[in-house]
Write an enzyme that holds these catalytic residues in place. Structure first.
Site, PDB file in Angstrom:
ATOM      1  N   GLY A  14       0.844  -1.194   0.000  1.00 54.11           N
ATOM      2  CA  GLY A  14       0.000   0.000   0.000  1.00 54.11           C
ATOM      3  C   GLY A  14       0.882   1.248   0.000  1.00 54.11           C
ATOM      4  O   GLY A  14       1.777   1.371   0.832  1.00 54.11           O
ATOM      5  N   ARG A  75       1.302  -5.030  -5.996  1.00 50.17           N
ATOM      6  CA  ARG A  75       1.361  -6.268  -5.226  1.00 50.17           C
ATOM      7  C   ARG A  75       1.722  -7.364  -6.210  1.00 50.17           C
ATOM      8  O   ARG A  75       1.310  -7.340  -7.352  1.00 50.17           O
ATOM      9  CB  ARG A  75       0.035  -6.469  -4.513  1.00 50.17           C
ATOM     10  CG  ARG A  75      -0.167  -5.336  -3.482  1.00 50.17           C
ATOM     11  CD  ARG A  75      -1.264  -5.601  -2.498  1.00 50.17           C
ATOM     12  NE  ARG A  75      -1.120  -4.745  -1.324  1.00 50.17           N
ATOM     13  CZ  ARG A  75      -1.872  -3.672  -1.067  1.00 50.17           C
ATOM     14  NH1 ARG A  75      -2.802  -3.322  -1.909  1.00 50.17           N
ATOM     15  NH2 ARG A  75      -1.691  -2.971   0.032  1.00 50.17           N
ATOM     16  N   ASP A 106       4.623  -4.555   6.348  1.00 49.90           N
ATOM     17  CA  ASP A 106       4.968  -5.872   6.878  1.00 49.90           C
ATOM     18  C   ASP A 106       5.133  -6.914   5.774  1.00 49.90           C
ATOM     19  O   ASP A 106       6.107  -7.662   5.739  1.00 49.90           O
ATOM     20  CB  ASP A 106       3.837  -6.282   7.836  1.00 49.90           C
ATOM     21  CG  ASP A 106       4.072  -7.634   8.442  1.00 49.90           C
ATOM     22  OD1 ASP A 106       3.399  -8.592   8.058  1.00 49.90           O
ATOM     23  OD2 ASP A 106       5.005  -7.727   9.270  1.00 49.90           O
ATOM     24  N   THR A 128       3.865   2.625   5.778  1.00 50.97           N
ATOM     25  CA  THR A 128       2.481   2.177   5.677  1.00 50.97           C
ATOM     26  C   THR A 128       1.626   3.047   6.586  1.00 50.97           C
ATOM     27  O   THR A 128       2.023   3.316   7.724  1.00 50.97           O
ATOM     28  CB  THR A 128       2.291   0.704   6.073  1.00 50.97           C
ATOM     29  OG1 THR A 128       0.895   0.428   6.196  1.00 50.97           O
ATOM     30  CG2 THR A 128       2.980   0.357   7.392  1.00 50.97           C
ATOM     31  N   ASP A 130      -0.873   2.221   8.054  1.00 56.76           N
ATOM     32  CA  ASP A 130      -1.378   1.413   9.178  1.00 56.76           C
ATOM     33  C   ASP A 130      -0.516   1.560  10.418  1.00 56.76           C
ATOM     34  O   ASP A 130      -0.983   1.332  11.526  1.00 56.76           O
ATOM     35  CB  ASP A 130      -1.421  -0.077   8.788  1.00 56.76           C
ATOM     36  CG  ASP A 130      -2.305  -0.321   7.589  1.00 56.76           C
ATOM     37  OD1 ASP A 130      -2.212  -1.419   7.007  1.00 56.76           O
ATOM     38  OD2 ASP A 130      -3.061   0.586   7.207  1.00 56.76           O
ATOM     39  N   ASP A 132       1.564  -0.393  11.615  1.00 60.11           N
ATOM     40  CA  ASP A 132       1.411  -1.642  12.401  1.00 60.11           C
ATOM     41  C   ASP A 132       2.689  -2.476  12.410  1.00 60.11           C
ATOM     42  O   ASP A 132       2.665  -3.667  12.682  1.00 60.11           O
ATOM     43  CB  ASP A 132       0.253  -2.484  11.834  1.00 60.11           C
ATOM     44  CG  ASP A 132       0.440  -2.817  10.365  1.00 60.11           C
ATOM     45  OD1 ASP A 132      -0.302  -3.669   9.847  1.00 60.11           O
ATOM     46  OD2 ASP A 132       1.372  -2.249   9.733  1.00 60.11           O
ATOM     47  N   ARG A 174      -6.385  -2.029   8.043  1.00 57.42           N
ATOM     48  CA  ARG A 174      -6.382  -3.492   7.871  1.00 57.42           C
ATOM     49  C   ARG A 174      -6.774  -4.139   9.201  1.00 57.42           C
ATOM     50  O   ARG A 174      -7.801  -3.784   9.755  1.00 57.42           O
ATOM     51  CB  ARG A 174      -5.022  -3.979   7.372  1.00 57.42           C
ATOM     52  CG  ARG A 174      -5.211  -4.945   6.169  1.00 57.42           C
ATOM     53  CD  ARG A 174      -3.952  -5.508   5.651  1.00 57.42           C
ATOM     54  NE  ARG A 174      -3.308  -4.600   4.703  1.00 57.42           N
ATOM     55  CZ  ARG A 174      -2.317  -5.005   3.908  1.00 57.42           C
ATOM     56  NH1 ARG A 174      -1.871  -6.250   3.971  1.00 57.42           N
ATOM     57  NH2 ARG A 174      -1.748  -4.170   3.074  1.00 57.42           N
TER      58      ARG A 174
HETATM   59  P1  ADP Z   1       2.513  -4.190   2.702  1.00 59.72           P
HETATM   60  O1  ADP Z   1       3.981  -4.235   2.440  1.00 59.72           O
HETATM   61  O2  ADP Z   1       1.941  -2.805   2.662  1.00 59.72           O
HETATM   62  O3  ADP Z   1       2.122  -4.993   3.932  1.00 59.72           O
HETATM   63  P2  ADP Z   1       1.459  -6.404   1.096  1.00 59.72           P
HETATM   64  O4  ADP Z   1       1.135  -7.227   2.288  1.00 59.72           O
HETATM   65  O5  ADP Z   1       0.470  -6.284   0.014  1.00 59.72           O
HETATM   66  O6  ADP Z   1       1.796  -4.891   1.451  1.00 59.72           O
HETATM   67  O7  ADP Z   1       2.819  -6.987   0.463  1.00 59.72           O
HETATM   68  C1  ADP Z   1       3.383  -6.327  -0.650  1.00 59.72           C
HETATM   69  C2  ADP Z   1       4.125  -7.343  -1.502  1.00 59.72           C
HETATM   70  O8  ADP Z   1       5.136  -7.988  -0.720  1.00 59.72           O
HETATM   71  C3  ADP Z   1       3.244  -8.489  -1.976  1.00 59.72           C
HETATM   72  O9  ADP Z   1       2.542  -8.151  -3.156  1.00 59.72           O
HETATM   73  C4  ADP Z   1       4.281  -9.568  -2.263  1.00 59.72           C
HETATM   74  O10 ADP Z   1       4.922  -9.307  -3.500  1.00 59.72           O
HETATM   75  C5  ADP Z   1       5.285  -9.344  -1.125  1.00 59.72           C
HETATM   76  N1  ADP Z   1       4.970 -10.224  -0.003  1.00 59.72           N
HETATM   77  C6  ADP Z   1       3.971 -10.060   0.896  1.00 59.72           C
HETATM   78  N2  ADP Z   1       3.978 -11.069   1.794  1.00 59.72           N
HETATM   79  C7  ADP Z   1       5.022 -11.906   1.435  1.00 59.72           C
HETATM   80  C8  ADP Z   1       5.562 -13.135   1.954  1.00 59.72           C
HETATM   81  N3  ADP Z   1       5.030 -13.707   3.048  1.00 59.72           N
HETATM   82  N4  ADP Z   1       6.632 -13.678   1.329  1.00 59.72           N
HETATM   83  C9  ADP Z   1       7.173 -13.089   0.226  1.00 59.72           C
HETATM   84  N5  ADP Z   1       6.715 -11.940  -0.320  1.00 59.72           N
HETATM   85  C10 ADP Z   1       5.653 -11.360   0.274  1.00 59.72           C
HETATM   86  O1  F6P Z   2      -1.923  -1.327   4.161  1.00 55.73           O
HETATM   87  C1  F6P Z   2      -2.390  -0.039   3.860  1.00 55.73           C
HETATM   88  C2  F6P Z   2      -3.842  -0.090   3.436  1.00 55.73           C
HETATM   89  O2  F6P Z   2      -4.267   1.206   3.155  1.00 55.73           O
HETATM   90  C3  F6P Z   2      -4.771  -0.724   4.468  1.00 55.73           C
HETATM   91  O3  F6P Z   2      -5.069   0.153   5.545  1.00 55.73           O
HETATM   92  C4  F6P Z   2      -5.952  -1.053   3.609  1.00 55.73           C
HETATM   93  O4  F6P Z   2      -6.794  -2.045   4.160  1.00 55.73           O
HETATM   94  C5  F6P Z   2      -5.260  -1.583   2.342  1.00 55.73           C
HETATM   95  O5  F6P Z   2      -4.009  -0.899   2.266  1.00 55.73           O
HETATM   96  C6  F6P Z   2      -6.050  -1.311   1.077  1.00 55.73           C
HETATM   97  O6  F6P Z   2      -5.375  -1.992   0.032  1.00 55.73           O
HETATM   98  P1  F6P Z   2      -5.609  -1.559  -1.493  1.00 55.73           P
HETATM   99  O7  F6P Z   2      -4.915  -0.246  -1.689  1.00 55.73           O
HETATM  100  O8  F6P Z   2      -4.953  -2.676  -2.272  1.00 55.73           O
HETATM  101  O9  F6P Z   2      -7.087  -1.453  -1.690  1.00 55.73           O
END
Ligand code: ADP
Ligand code: F6P
Length: 321
Positions: A14, A75, A106, A128, A130, A132, A174
Site C-alpha cells: 500500500g 502487489r 509488513d 504504511t 497502518d 502496524d 487493515r
Molecule cells: P505491505 O507491504 O503494505 O504490507 P502487502 O502485504 O500487500 O503490502 O505486500 C506487498 C508485496 O510484498 C506483496 O505483493 C508480495 O509481493 C510481497 N509479499 C507479501 N507477503 C510476502 C511473503 N510472506 N513472502 C514473500 N513476499 C511477500
Molecule cells: O496497508 C495499507 C492499506 O491502506 C490498508 O489500511 C488497507 O486495508 C489496504 O491498504 C487497502 O489496500 P488496497 O490499496 O490494495 O485497496
C-alpha cells in the site's frame, strides 16, 4: 577507476505519503556516498520484470512534497513463489546490484527477508499508513494520514452538529486499530471501535440515549478490520432510534502531500538505510523508538503484533464525556 557500488530501491505494498521523500533521500545521500542507485518500478513486480531506472540528482527533484511514489507500487503474487524470487535475484545480479532498500509494510518486509535469506543484502524502511510494524513507533505515511483524516472529520463535525446527528466514520488500518485510536483522540470521537477490543453496541446505544444535554452530535470511529461502518450505523439507528449517517474515508487516507514529520522521518530513515548497506548490514529495518533512530532484525519483528496504546484508547473515551 573502481566501478561504483550499486544499490537498488523499490516501493511496495500500500503506498504511503512520504515514500517519494524516502526515494529522494536514498538517491541523493547514496550519490553523496559515491554509490549508483537503481530504482525499480512497481515493487517486486518490477524487480521480476527487471523494470528499472538509474536515478540521479535530477530524478528526485521536485518530489519531496508529492504524495504517492514515482517508482509506483504494486502487489506481486509471483514474488511469493520461489521461481519469482529466483527471477528477482537473477536481475539484481545481472545488474551488479549489491544491496537493496525495500520501502513498504509488513508484507513487503517478508519478501525482503526472503531475499536476505538467499544472500541478497536488504534493508527495510517502514512505510504504511497502518503504522502496524513492530520495529518502529512511526512508519512513513502514518502522520500524514492522520492529518488528512482530522481535516475530513472536522468537516463532518460541522454538518453533524448542524443536524444533531450520529456519524459513523470508517478508517483504514487493515487488522490494526492504531489509525482508529489515534484518530479518536485527535478528533475527539465519542466511541472508537477496533479489532483489538470487543464491541458492545448495546452499551454504546444506551450511553448515546443518556448523553448530556446540549451535546449536538455523536462521532463513532470504526476501524475497517472490526466491522463495516454501515453495519454499525444500522444497529445504532435501531437501538437509539435517531438519525445516523456514514462516511467511509477509504483511499483519501493514502494521498496528500507528506507532513513535515513524515518528510523529516524520510530523511532520517533514508540516510540510515544507506549507512546500513555501507556497513554491510542486512535482514533488518530502520525505525524510530522514543525519538531515536534504531535498527531491528526482520525475524524479530515478524513475531510481534504491534498493539494499540490502551491508555490512549481509554483517555479518548474519558475526554468524550
Ligand atoms: P505491505 O507491504 O503494505 O504490507 P502487502 O502485504 O500487500 O503490502 O505486500 C506487498 C508485496 O510484498 C506483496 O505483493 C508480495 O509481493 C510481497 N509479499 C507479501 N507477503 C510476502 C511473503 N510472506 N513472502 C514473500 N513476499 C511477500
Ligand atoms: O496497508 C495499507 C492499506 O491502506 C490498508 O489500511 C488497507 O486495508 C489496504 O491498504 C487497502 O489496500 P488496497 O490499496 O490494495 O485497496
Amino acid at each position: 577507476m573502481d566501478e561504483k557500488r550499486r544499490i537498488a530501491i523499490l516501493t511496495s505494498g500500500g503506498d504511503a505519503s512520504g515514500m517519494n521523500a524516502v526515494i529522494r533521500t536514498v538517491t541523493r545521500y547514496a550519490i553523496y556516498c559515491n554509490l549508483d542507485v537503481y530504482g525499480f518500478y512497481e515493487g517486486y513486480k518490477g524487480l521480476i520484470a527487471n523494470d528499472f531506472t538509474v536515478l540521479d540528482l535530477n530524478s528526485v527533484g521536485g518530489i519531496i512534497d508529492r504524495g504517492g511514489t514515482f517508482l509506483y507500487s504494486a502487489r506481486s503474487e509471483e514474488f511469493k513463489s520461489k521461481k519469482g524470487q529466483e527471477k528477482a535475484i537473477a536481475n539484481l545480479k545481472k545488474n551488479g546490484i549489491e544491496g537493496m532498500i525495500v520501502v513498504g509494510g509488513d508484507g513487503s518486509f517478508r519478501g525482503a527477508y526472503d531475499l536476505h535469506k538467499q544472500g541478497i543484502q536488504v534493508v527495510g524502511i517502514p512505510a504504511t499508513i497502518d503504522n502496524d510494524i513492530a520495529g518502529t513507533d512511526n512508519s512513513i505515511g502514518f502522520d500524514t494520514a492522520l492529518n488528512v483524516i482530522i481535516d475530513i472529520i472536522s468537516k463532518i463535525r460541522d454538518t453533524a452538529s448542524s443536524h444533531e446527528r450520529i456519524f459513523v466514520v470508517e478508517v483504514m488500518g487493515r487488522e490494526s486499530g492504531i489509525i482508529a485510536v489515534n484518530t479518536g483522540v485527535a478528533c475527539g470521537a465519542d466511541y472508537i471501535l477496533i479489532p483489538e477490543i470487543e464491541v458492545d453496541l448495546v452499551k454504546i446505544a444506551n450511553d448515546i440515549k443518556n448523553h448530556r444535554e446540549g451535546k449536538r452530535h455523536t462521532l463513532i470511529i470504526v476501524s475497517e478490520g472490526t466491522c463495516s461502518a454501515g453495519d454499525v450505523a444500522s444497529s445504532i439507528k435501531l437501538l437509539v432510534g435517531h438519525e445516523v449517517r456514514v462516511s467511509v474515508l477509504g483511499h483519501i487516507q493514502r494521498g496528500g502531500s507528506p507532513s513535515a514529520m513524515d518528510r523529516i522521518l524520510a530523511a532520517e530513515f533514508g540516510k540510515k538505510a544507506v549507512d546500513l548497506l555501507l556497513e554491510n548490514e542486512s535482514g533488518c529495518m530502520v525505525g524510530i523508538k522514543s525519538m531515536k533512530i534504531e535498527t531491528s532484525k526482520f525475524e524479530d519483528i515478524f513475531e510481534i503484533k504491534k498493539g494499540i496504546d490502551e491508555n490512549l484508547y481509554k483517555l479518548a473515551h474519558i475526554l468524550a464525556l
